[in-house]
Design an enzyme around this catalytic site. Structure first.
Site, PDB file in Angstrom:
ATOM      1  N   GLY A   1       5.988  -6.068   4.286  1.00 22.21           N
ATOM      2  CA  GLY A   1       5.888  -4.719   3.760  1.00 22.21           C
ATOM      3  C   GLY A   1       4.556  -4.469   3.108  1.00 22.21           C
TER       4      GLY A   1
ATOM      5  N   THR B   1       5.643  -3.277  -2.674  1.00 20.70           N
ATOM      6  CA  THR B   1       6.988  -2.802  -2.317  1.00 20.70           C
ATOM      7  C   THR B   1       8.096  -3.725  -2.804  1.00 20.70           C
ATOM      8  OG1 THR B   1       6.617  -3.803  -0.135  1.00 20.70           O
ATOM      9  CG2 THR B   1       6.299  -1.433  -0.333  1.00 20.70           C
TER      10      THR B   1
ATOM     11  N   THR C   1       7.685 -10.077  -3.636  1.00 22.25           N
ATOM     12  CA  THR C   1       7.760 -11.184  -4.593  1.00 22.25           C
ATOM     13  C   THR C   1       8.901 -10.981  -5.577  1.00 22.25           C
ATOM     14  OG1 THR C   1       5.354 -11.434  -4.399  1.00 22.25           O
ATOM     15  CG2 THR C   1       6.417 -12.535  -6.236  1.00 22.25           C
TER      16      THR C   1
ATOM     17  N   GLU D   1     -13.524  23.812  -4.510  1.00 20.27           N
ATOM     18  CA  GLU D   1     -12.100  23.559  -4.717  1.00 20.27           C
ATOM     19  C   GLU D   1     -11.268  24.807  -4.436  1.00 20.27           C
ATOM     20  OE1 GLU D   1     -11.034  20.622  -5.037  1.00 20.27           O
ATOM     21  OE2 GLU D   1     -13.006  19.732  -5.346  1.00 20.27           O
TER      22      GLU D   1
END
Length: 635
Positions: free
Chosen positions: A227, A231, A234, A451
């Site tokens: 993964g 995520t 471990t 912007e």
């Protein structure tokens, strides 16, 4: 006698005693240490002429030791060699370095012939062992040996019989024994329901093996956790260690690899040997891609094949001729494409568990786990937090919760509020606000229109993510930013790609329309647009001219090829189509901004006044987004 911490007895005093004895013996055993060197001329004039010599001893045909008569030791002429010397009666009192015995004897004979009144001197010859010369090279050698003995005892770290030279190929895994409670359990693993169910089945097999074995089922030998970073791979392994109730051996893939050939393979053997001795047990190898990379042409350029030999040994231990009963191997990686195919086949890693980025509901569960230790205000909306964090991993969510607590503590608050989480999210995504960064009024105006261009274009295109706010406050490396709420899509259509490209080009197009000049501020936008266009053309097959052809390589083999997987003619065609695609999108963006120039001007001026424009202000200025999109579609 009490033992030292390193397993041996306190014998350091012996080393010091030995060194002191060597120094004392070297001084005492060296008679020349008490004698005075004298030249031949002075010896002949001041000693021999006064009939004070009792005897001469020639040692090893190199040194002539001169002994004075006892009745002459009190003379004033010899006070220099007798005063303050305890052993002055023993001698020797002088010594002469001779070139050769024949020359010395000749000079002594001629001197005695010129002095008929002098008694004949007795000359003797001796061969002695020169302890000074021996100790001069033995002492440094002994010091080196003692130094290494000391260092090896310090590095040994074990019992009296341990020697690190023989332990170099041993593995040093972190072991969680049975009965040792891990800090993590499956309750701490939020979301990941399917992956957790797969792993819990392995744990249940270890606890209740008869449930499965009575039906003839075999336990999986290996489970590969795959993964993106953060995520929970471990964390899942830590939860297994806390729930399994069996010995758990944990090592990183890089701990097997050393610069010495054979050490990695030796450590693999030792790790599995320890695991088999305590079977049933679990072995966890984190970041297995450090040793499990595919064996191919790239290794031909490496002189040291230590990584490959380590992988071969790992393959043998997982599914070789030797039995491996009772040992389950968990492995984690975020790069499954580089792993060797022999490592991934059934019989070695039977199960591949994919841990994807969490969905909205899973993010809500993860927030619930990380919000437990925080002192929260009543206005904290977990649903909104989960909604505003699409694409975030579990590690990102943990970071947001920690940052929010730090921000609240920095403001001397008694509780963590919703606004703290919003600021933490903005900081994690865009970086720290830099309000102190000095920007000239002209640059600020360019940033505002840039912007505003992004905002107006994205507001009027239906396939662009919902706009949350626009800011011209410098944050991280950027001078301004437009914040979106991405939708969680599994596939992206061509029209969605095109709208996203147009939204990214809105800032540059606004600069050209307003100032009739373009700046370098659109660098990040252009990089994103160019990569996206090449992906559409060469990977997804969305270009009509090139057709449904993809040069994407999911196996990663093309990374090892120096050239491209297509011809020069195709490369030119791809470049041409990408250029046409981006140019078409840019012209479309300019047309849209020209149609809504008044809105662009108003939004830019609003940004210059208050620097940050939220969604409510955008709706007041630009109208409801859904109504605008329907109106534009009707036109």
């Amino acid at each position: 006698m009490p033992k030292r911490p390193y397993g041996g007895y306190g014998i350091s005093w012996f080393y010091w005693l030995l060194l002191g004895f060597i120094l004392f013996f070297s001084i005492v055993s060296n008679p020349l240490g008490r004698a005075t060197e004298i030249s031949w001329a002075k010896f002949e004039e001041n000693v021999l002429a006064k009939n004070a010599v009792e005897r001469i001893v020639v040692v090893n045909k190199e040194i002539a030791e001169i002994y004075l008569k006892k009745d002459r030791l009190d003379d004033e002429d010899f006070k220099e060699v007798t005063d303050g010397v305890l052993t002055s009666e023993i001698g020797p009192h002088y010594y002469i370095t001779i070139g050769s015995v024949e020359s010395f004897e000749g000079k002594l004979q001629r001197a005695q012939e010129g002095m008929p009144d002098i008694e004949k001197i007795d000359v003797r010859y001796e061969n002695r062992t020169n302890w000074i010369t021996i100790f001069s090279w033995l002492l440094p050698l002994g010091i080196i040996i003692l130094f290494w003995v000391y260092m090896l005892r310090r590095m040994g770290g074990g019992g009296a019989g341990s020697n690190p030279l023989f332990n170099f190929g041993k593995s040093a895994p972190r072991i969680s024994e049975k009965g040792t409670k891990s800090s993590a359990t499956f309750k701490d693993v939020a979301g990941l329901k399917e992956a957790k169910a797969e792993v819990m089945e392995v744990v249940d097999f270890l606890k209740n093996p008869e449930t499965y074995t009575k039906l003839g089922a075999k336990i999986p030998k290996g489970v590969m956790l795959v993964g993106p970073p953060g995520t929970g791979k471990t964390l899942m392994a830590k939860a297994v260690a806390g729930e399994a109730g069996v010995p758990f051996f944990s090592m990183s893939g890089s701990e097997f690899v050393e610069m010495f050939v054979g050490v990695g393979a030796s450590r693999v053997r030792d790790l599995f040997k320890k695991a088999k001795e305590k079977a049933p047990s679990i072995v966890f190898i984190d970041e297995i891609d450090a040793v499990g990379r595919s064996r191919g042409k790239i290794n031909a350029f490496q002189a040291n094949d230590e990584r490959e030999s380590t992988l071969n040994q790992l393959l043998t231990e997982l599914d070789g001729f030797g039995p491996n009963t009772g040992v389950i191997v968990l492995a984690a990686t975020n790069r499954p494409d580089v792993l060797d195919k022999a490592l991934l086949r059934p019989g070695r890693f039977d199960r591949h568990i994919y841990l994807e980025l969490p969905t909205k509901e899973e993010r809500k569960e993860i927030f619930g786990v990380h919000l437990r230790p925080l002192k929260l205000s009543e206005n904290v909306d977990v649903d909104l937090l989960a909604k505003l964090s699409p694409g975030f991993s579990g590690a990102d969510i943990a970071n947001i919760c920690n940052e929010a607590a730090l921000i609240a503590a920095r403001k001397k608050k008694s509780e963590v509020e919703q606004q703290d989480f919003m600021e933490a999210r903005d900081r994690v995504i865009g970086g720290l606000e830099r309000k102190s960064k000095i920007i000239s009024p002209k640059e600020k105006e360019i940033v505002a229109y840039h912007e505003a261009g992004h905002a107006v274009v994205s507001w009027h295109l239906k396939n662009v993510d919902s706009l949350v706010k626009v800011s011209i406050i410098p944050r991280g490396k950027s001078l301004g930013s437009a914040w979106y709420l991405p939708e969680e899509r599994q596939i992206v259509t061509k029209s969605q790609f095109m709208d996203q490209i147009c939204a990214s080009l809105g800032g540059r197009a606004a600069e050209e329309i307003i100032f009739d000049e373009i700046s370098s501020g659109a660098l990040d936008d252009l990089e994103k647009v160019t990569k996206q266009a090449y992906t559409m053309v060469s990977y997804y097959g969305l270009d009509e001219e090139i057709g449904p052809i993809s040069y994407y390589d999911s196996t990663g083999q093309n990374e090892r090829i120096l050239g491209k997987p297509y011809s020069e003619e195709m490369a030119k065609l791809i470049d041409k189509e990408v250029q046409n695609l981006v140019t078409t999108a840019y012209e479309r963006t300019k047309t849209l901004l020209l149609d809504h120039r008044e809105e662009l001007e108003k939004l830019a001026q609003l940004l210059l006044r208050q620097e940050v424009v939220d969604k409510e202000d955008l709706e007041k200025l630009l109208g409801k987004r859904s109504e605008k999109i329907l109106a534009d579609g009707a036109k």
